[in-house]
Design an enzyme around this catalytic site. Structure first.
Site, PDB file in Angstrom:
ATOM      1  N   ASN A  47       0.829  -1.201   0.000  1.00  0.00           N
ATOM      2  CA  ASN A  47       0.000   0.000   0.000  1.00  0.00           C
ATOM      3  C   ASN A  47       0.866   1.255   0.000  1.00  0.00           C
ATOM      4  O   ASN A  47       1.970   1.289   0.572  1.00  0.00           O
ATOM      5  CB  ASN A  47      -1.009   0.003   1.144  1.00  0.00           C
ATOM      6  CG  ASN A  47      -0.407  -0.095   2.535  1.00  0.00           C
ATOM      7  OD1 ASN A  47       0.654  -0.681   2.719  1.00  0.00           O
ATOM      8  ND2 ASN A  47      -1.088   0.461   3.504  1.00  0.00           N
ATOM      9  N   VAL A  48       0.346   2.265  -0.693  1.00  0.00           N
ATOM     10  CA  VAL A  48       1.042   3.546  -0.816  1.00  0.00           C
ATOM     11  C   VAL A  48       0.036   4.646  -0.489  1.00  0.00           C
ATOM     12  O   VAL A  48      -0.910   4.873  -1.253  1.00  0.00           O
ATOM     13  CB  VAL A  48       1.605   3.745  -2.243  1.00  0.00           C
ATOM     14  CG1 VAL A  48       2.302   5.095  -2.350  1.00  0.00           C
ATOM     15  CG2 VAL A  48       2.577   2.623  -2.601  1.00  0.00           C
ATOM     16  N   GLU A  49       0.221   5.287   0.664  1.00  0.00           N
ATOM     17  CA  GLU A  49      -0.687   6.348   1.089  1.00  0.00           C
ATOM     18  C   GLU A  49      -0.177   7.694   0.599  1.00  0.00           C
ATOM     19  O   GLU A  49       0.942   7.816   0.070  1.00  0.00           O
ATOM     20  CB  GLU A  49      -0.832   6.304   2.613  1.00  0.00           C
ATOM     21  CG  GLU A  49      -1.453   4.979   3.056  1.00  0.00           C
ATOM     22  CD  GLU A  49      -1.657   4.855   4.559  1.00  0.00           C
ATOM     23  OE1 GLU A  49      -1.173   5.723   5.323  1.00  0.00           O
ATOM     24  OE2 GLU A  49      -2.306   3.866   4.968  1.00  0.00           O
TER      25      GLU A  49
ATOM     26  N   CYS B 190      -4.189   0.693  -2.375  1.00  0.00           N
ATOM     27  CA  CYS B 190      -4.086  -0.532  -1.586  1.00  0.00           C
ATOM     28  C   CYS B 190      -2.978  -1.424  -2.154  1.00  0.00           C
ATOM     29  O   CYS B 190      -2.594  -1.308  -3.326  1.00  0.00           O
ATOM     30  CB  CYS B 190      -5.393  -1.298  -1.622  1.00  0.00           C
ATOM     31  SG  CYS B 190      -6.707  -0.629  -0.572  1.00  0.00           S
TER      32      CYS B 190
ATOM     33  N   GLU C  61      -3.187  -4.374  -3.049  1.00  0.00           N
ATOM     34  CA  GLU C  61      -3.677  -5.192  -4.158  1.00  0.00           C
ATOM     35  C   GLU C  61      -3.663  -4.407  -5.470  1.00  0.00           C
ATOM     36  O   GLU C  61      -3.592  -5.013  -6.545  1.00  0.00           O
ATOM     37  CB  GLU C  61      -5.093  -5.701  -3.861  1.00  0.00           C
ATOM     38  CG  GLU C  61      -5.183  -6.627  -2.644  1.00  0.00           C
ATOM     39  CD  GLU C  61      -5.443  -5.885  -1.340  1.00  0.00           C
ATOM     40  OE1 GLU C  61      -5.039  -4.700  -1.226  1.00  0.00           O
ATOM     41  OE2 GLU C  61      -6.042  -6.475  -0.445  1.00  0.00           O
TER      42      GLU C  61
HETATM   43  N1  THU Z   1      -5.340  -1.530   2.657  1.00  0.00           N
HETATM   44  C1  THU Z   1      -4.798  -2.331   1.697  1.00  0.00           C
HETATM   45  O1  THU Z   1      -3.676  -2.067   1.216  1.00  0.00           O
HETATM   46  N2  THU Z   1      -5.516  -3.385   1.259  1.00  0.00           N
HETATM   47  C2  THU Z   1      -6.712  -3.772   1.770  1.00  0.00           C
HETATM   48  O2  THU Z   1      -7.319  -4.712   1.280  1.00  0.00           O
HETATM   49  C3  THU Z   1      -7.251  -3.084   2.947  1.00  0.00           C
HETATM   50  C4  THU Z   1      -6.653  -1.750   3.212  1.00  0.00           C
HETATM   51  C5  THU Z   1      -4.575  -0.355   3.108  1.00  0.00           C
HETATM   52  C6  THU Z   1      -5.101   0.937   2.579  1.00  0.00           C
HETATM   53  C7  THU Z   1      -4.599   1.924   3.621  1.00  0.00           C
HETATM   54  O3  THU Z   1      -3.276   2.326   3.269  1.00  0.00           O
HETATM   55  C8  THU Z   1      -4.533   1.102   4.899  1.00  0.00           C
HETATM   56  O4  THU Z   1      -4.616  -0.258   4.506  1.00  0.00           O
HETATM   57  C9  THU Z   1      -5.646   1.399   5.877  1.00  0.00           C
HETATM   58  O5  THU Z   1      -6.893   1.282   5.283  1.00  0.00           O
END
Ligand code: THU
Length: 139
Positions: free
Chosen positions: A48-50, A59, A61
């Protein structure tokens, strides 16, 4: 003849844990790593990259399916998604939809005590077939 696929779940979960360590998650504090394989054993990964503009978050995925395409991998047959604690994480709703197109309902998702079919987690999914069958005839 192709026999039943042997999935190396330990290797997949290990790859997912490694890539979770490279996530950019300073806002939620939840690192997520994903690793998947096609039936030929091509492994692809994502994390994941915020972003400071929170709604832009990608996400793990999302990165995974982009890597699948970039690598020229085939449909994903098994995926492990883990959080920073190393344990499996159920994909969010949007990512179940992404994974459905990347692998289909028989895709196996890492879970304890045993893997789960994506079709169980996203029953009655909307797919490209719905587009083909339902869009205006002139589109
Ligand atoms: N997140 C994912 O990367 N995949 C998921 O299926 C659930 C949520 C990440 C997104 C965000 O960076 C963090 O988890 C909190 O929601």
């Amino acid at each position: 003849m192709t026999g039943p696929l042997e999935i190396d779940w330990v290797a997949l979960r290990t790859s997912a844990r490694e890539v979770a360590g490279r996530a950019h998650a300073p806002y939620s504090g939840l690192r997520v790593g994903a690793a998947g394989t096609d039936r030929n054993g091509t492994i692809v990964i994502g994390c994941n990259v915020e972003n400071a503009s929170f709604g832009l978050t990608l996400c793990a995925e999302c990165g995974l399916v982009s890597a699948q395409r970039a690598a020229g991998a085939g449909p994903l047959v098994a995926v492990s998604v883990v959080a920073g604690d190393g344990a499996p994480l159920v994909p969010c709703g949007r990512c179940r939809q992404l994974l459905m197109e990347a692998g289909g309902p028989d895709l196996l998702l890492d879970a304890d005590p045993r893997p789960r079919r994506l079709g169980e987690l996203l029953p009655a999914a909307f797919t490209g077939d719905d587009l083909t069958q339902r869009r205006d005839g002139n589109v």
